[in-house]
Design a protein around this motif. Structure first.
Motif, PDB file in Angstrom:
ATOM      1  N   THR A  35      11.439 -23.137 -10.956  1.00 12.43           N
ATOM      2  CA  THR A  35      10.770 -24.375 -10.563  1.00 12.43           C
ATOM      3  C   THR A  35      11.296 -25.555 -11.360  1.00 12.43           C
ATOM      4  N   GLU A  36      11.480 -25.375 -12.664  1.00  7.52           N
ATOM      5  CA  GLU A  36      12.006 -26.452 -13.500  1.00  7.52           C
ATOM      6  C   GLU A  36      13.399 -26.861 -13.030  1.00  7.52           C
ATOM      7  N   PHE A  37      14.190 -25.887 -12.638  1.00  6.88           N
ATOM      8  CA  PHE A  37      15.528 -26.221 -12.139  1.00  6.88           C
ATOM      9  C   PHE A  37      15.438 -26.960 -10.811  1.00  6.88           C
ATOM     10  N   PHE A  38      14.535 -26.528  -9.946  1.00  7.87           N
ATOM     11  CA  PHE A  38      14.415 -27.136  -8.627  1.00  7.87           C
ATOM     12  C   PHE A  38      14.072 -28.622  -8.726  1.00  7.87           C
ATOM     13  N   VAL A  39      13.228 -28.994  -9.692  1.00  7.28           N
ATOM     14  CA  VAL A  39      12.822 -30.395  -9.838  1.00  7.28           C
ATOM     15  C   VAL A  39      13.689 -31.112 -10.879  1.00  7.28           C
ATOM     16  N   ARG A  40      14.878 -30.603 -11.099  1.00  2.73           N
ATOM     17  CA  ARG A  40      15.791 -31.148 -12.092  1.00  2.73           C
ATOM     18  C   ARG A  40      16.056 -32.640 -11.897  1.00  2.73           C
ATOM     19  N   HIS A  73      15.462 -33.148  -5.646  1.00  7.13           N
ATOM     20  CA  HIS A  73      14.157 -33.213  -4.986  1.00  7.13           C
ATOM     21  C   HIS A  73      13.190 -34.220  -5.610  1.00  7.13           C
ATOM     22  N   ARG A  74      13.722 -35.233  -6.245  1.00  7.51           N
ATOM     23  CA  ARG A  74      12.846 -36.315  -6.704  1.00  7.51           C
ATOM     24  C   ARG A  74      12.929 -37.462  -5.706  1.00  7.51           C
ATOM     25  N   ILE A  75      11.823 -38.208  -5.605  1.00  4.55           N
ATOM     26  CA  ILE A  75      11.714 -39.267  -4.608  1.00  4.55           C
ATOM     27  C   ILE A  75      11.673 -40.616  -5.312  1.00  4.55           C
ATOM     28  N   HIS A  76      12.382 -41.596  -4.751  1.00  5.94           N
ATOM     29  CA  HIS A  76      12.472 -42.917  -5.365  1.00  5.94           C
ATOM     30  C   HIS A  76      12.064 -44.009  -4.377  1.00  5.94           C
ATOM     31  N   MET A  77      11.724 -45.151  -4.915  1.00  6.40           N
ATOM     32  CA  MET A  77      11.246 -46.269  -4.107  1.00  6.40           C
ATOM     33  C   MET A  77      12.400 -46.866  -3.292  1.00  6.40           C
ATOM     34  N   PRO A  78      12.256 -46.960  -1.954  1.00  7.34           N
ATOM     35  CA  PRO A  78      13.342 -47.494  -1.128  1.00  7.34           C
ATOM     36  C   PRO A  78      13.482 -49.013  -1.195  1.00  7.34           C
ATOM     37  N   HIS A  79      12.420 -49.707  -1.585  1.00 10.20           N
ATOM     38  CA  HIS A  79      12.434 -51.170  -1.687  1.00 10.20           C
ATOM     39  C   HIS A  79      11.294 -51.566  -2.621  1.00 10.20           C
ATOM     40  N   GLU A  80      11.479 -52.638  -3.377  1.00  8.95           N
ATOM     41  CA  GLU A  80      10.409 -53.043  -4.276  1.00  8.95           C
ATOM     42  C   GLU A  80       9.147 -53.401  -3.484  1.00  8.95           C
ATOM     43  N   GLY A  81       8.007 -53.103  -4.071  1.00  8.37           N
ATOM     44  CA  GLY A  81       6.764 -53.394  -3.373  1.00  8.37           C
ATOM     45  C   GLY A  81       5.548 -52.918  -4.143  1.00  8.37           C
ATOM     46  N   ILE A 112       6.084 -51.570  -7.872  1.00  6.80           N
ATOM     47  CA  ILE A 112       7.136 -50.598  -8.162  1.00  6.80           C
ATOM     48  C   ILE A 112       8.492 -51.197  -7.792  1.00  6.80           C
ATOM     49  N   ASN A 113       9.467 -51.044  -8.659  1.00  5.69           N
ATOM     50  CA  ASN A 113      10.809 -51.569  -8.420  1.00  5.69           C
ATOM     51  C   ASN A 113      11.599 -50.666  -7.482  1.00  5.69           C
ATOM     52  N   ARG A 114      12.540 -51.251  -6.777  1.00  7.99           N
ATOM     53  CA  ARG A 114      13.452 -50.479  -5.926  1.00  7.99           C
ATOM     54  C   ARG A 114      14.198 -49.451  -6.786  1.00  7.99           C
ATOM     55  N   GLY A 115      14.229 -48.219  -6.326  1.00 10.23           N
ATOM     56  CA  GLY A 115      14.946 -47.163  -7.042  1.00 10.23           C
ATOM     57  C   GLY A 115      14.126 -46.433  -8.078  1.00 10.23           C
ATOM     58  N   ALA A 116      12.934 -46.926  -8.403  1.00  8.56           N
ATOM     59  CA  ALA A 116      12.097 -46.252  -9.401  1.00  8.56           C
ATOM     60  C   ALA A 116      11.609 -44.910  -8.860  1.00  8.56           C
ATOM     61  N   GLU A 117      11.514 -43.919  -9.737  1.00 10.06           N
ATOM     62  CA  GLU A 117      11.029 -42.606  -9.315  1.00 10.06           C
ATOM     63  C   GLU A 117       9.538 -42.685  -9.021  1.00 10.06           C
ATOM     64  N   ILE A 118       9.124 -42.166  -7.850  1.00  9.98           N
ATOM     65  CA  ILE A 118       7.711 -42.217  -7.466  1.00  9.98           C
ATOM     66  C   ILE A 118       7.109 -40.839  -7.202  1.00  9.98           C
ATOM     67  N   GLY A 119       7.881 -39.785  -7.415  1.00 12.92           N
ATOM     68  CA  GLY A 119       7.337 -38.452  -7.221  1.00 12.92           C
ATOM     69  C   GLY A 119       8.412 -37.412  -7.064  1.00 12.92           C
ATOM     70  N   ARG A 120       7.974 -36.196  -6.723  1.00 17.01           N
ATOM     71  CA  ARG A 120       8.927 -35.101  -6.529  1.00 17.01           C
ATOM     72  C   ARG A 120       8.288 -34.016  -5.671  1.00 17.01           C
ATOM     73  N   PHE A 121       9.151 -33.171  -5.127  1.00 17.07           N
ATOM     74  CA  PHE A 121       8.718 -31.999  -4.365  1.00 17.07           C
ATOM     75  C   PHE A 121       8.960 -30.750  -5.200  1.00 17.07           C
ATOM     76  N   GLU A 122       8.193 -29.699  -4.928  1.00 18.34           N
ATOM     77  CA  GLU A 122       8.473 -28.387  -5.500  1.00 18.34           C
ATOM     78  C   GLU A 122       8.595 -27.400  -4.339  1.00 18.34           C
ATOM     79  N   PHE A 123       9.811 -27.153  -3.934  1.00 18.07           N
ATOM     80  CA  PHE A 123      10.195 -26.185  -2.910  1.00 18.07           C
ATOM     81  C   PHE A 123       9.856 -26.623  -1.478  1.00 18.07           C
ATOM     82  N   GLY A 124      10.880 -27.105  -0.788  1.00 16.01           N
ATOM     83  CA  GLY A 124      10.788 -27.416   0.629  1.00 16.01           C
ATOM     84  C   GLY A 124      10.206 -28.779   0.899  1.00 16.01           C
TER      85      GLY A 124
END
Length: 261
Positions: A58-63, A136-144, A212-224
């Motif tokens: 799991t730690e590797f998956f959310v690397r 599998h980390r998610i980032h902000m597509p545009h500031e807002g 939140i700034n554009r490109g900032a990390e806003i979350g992550r998935f764990e498997f799928g």
């Protein structure tokens, strides 16, 4: 064969199996699966940070990934891909419906599950599938600013080709989060994070009212996982080369915000 596929998909999406999978993938013993996992999915090891310090699969998956490998496009008004993945589908939400897989349409009301859907009528949508090999980390597509954020409980059907071709209305049934953001120009967009496989864990690292700034990390998935972007009305101009099947990387420009007609 169709019945067999349905049995397989329903079996692997059972909550009990999902919890067992999550427990196993999070155990220290699972770290021995990291090297076979890299080989199986042909993961680019040059992008892996601190690969020797992962204590579980799991730690590797959310690397994490080296920021220099995913530069954020800084053009004024640019919208960037929030994730690494493959475009499964894209288009305009005609009559309040989006087509996300195999000509299977979903109403915006179904997807947003109670959040305001009217302002996204006729808006542009983009469905990005993240395979097991992806970051599998998610980032902000545009500031807002975060206007609304809601967790929607549901199933954990796989979002790969087997799942979407077998389960009707899969994206409206799966566990997901729906977040509505507003840009400094007053334009809104929705980001839907769809969980799948295992327990479909979705981690969000922001709150309502947060800028939140554009490109900032806003979350992550764990498997799928799958990410769906939907823009307000006619406020988004996609890049001309965007097409189903296209691979995109986080930070890559996928379009730009524009004033509505």
């Amino acid at each position: 064969m169709t019945l067999f596929k349905k049995i397989v998909v329903h079996t692997i999406s059972r909550q009990s199996l999902g919890k067992l999978f999550d427990l196993a993938a999070g155990s220290r013993l699972s770290k021995h699966l990291i090297k076979p996992y890299i080989k199986l999915y042909k993961i680019n090891q040059e992008e892996v940070r601190q690969d020797s310090q992962f204590n579980s699969l799991t730690e590797f998956f959310v690397r994490d990934i080296c920021p220099s490998l995913r530069p954020i496009n800084q053009e004024e008004g640019a919208v960037v891909s929030p994730v690494d993945g493959r475009i499964a589908d894209l288009g305009f939400a005609n009559q309040g419906k989006v087509i996300l897989a195999k000509n299977n349409s979903y109403s915006l009301r179904e997807l947003l599950a109670g959040l305001p859907a009217e302002e996204f009528q006729d808006g542009f949508y983009l469905n990005i599938y993240l395979s097991p090999k992806n970051y599998h980390r998610i980032h902000m597509p545009h500031e807002g600013r975060t206007i609304k954020h809601r967790f929607i409980p549901g199933q954990v059907f796989p979002v790969n080709e087997l799942g979407v071709s077998t389960i009707k209305d899969l994206f409206a049934k799966n566990r997901r989060t729906c977040s509505i953001f507003e840009t400094p120009e007053g334009i809104r967009f929705c980001l839907i994070k769809v969980g799948a496989l295992g327990v479909g864990k979705i981690v969000s690292s922001f709150q309502e009212g947060q800028d939140i700034n554009r490109g900032a990390e806003i979350g992550r998935f764990e498997f799928g996982s799958t990410v769906i972007l939907i823009f307000q009305g006619k406020t988004f101009k996609p890049m001309e080369n965007l097409a189903p099947g296209m691979e995109v990387t986080m930070g890559q420009k996928i379009g730009e915000i524009k004033a509505g007609d």
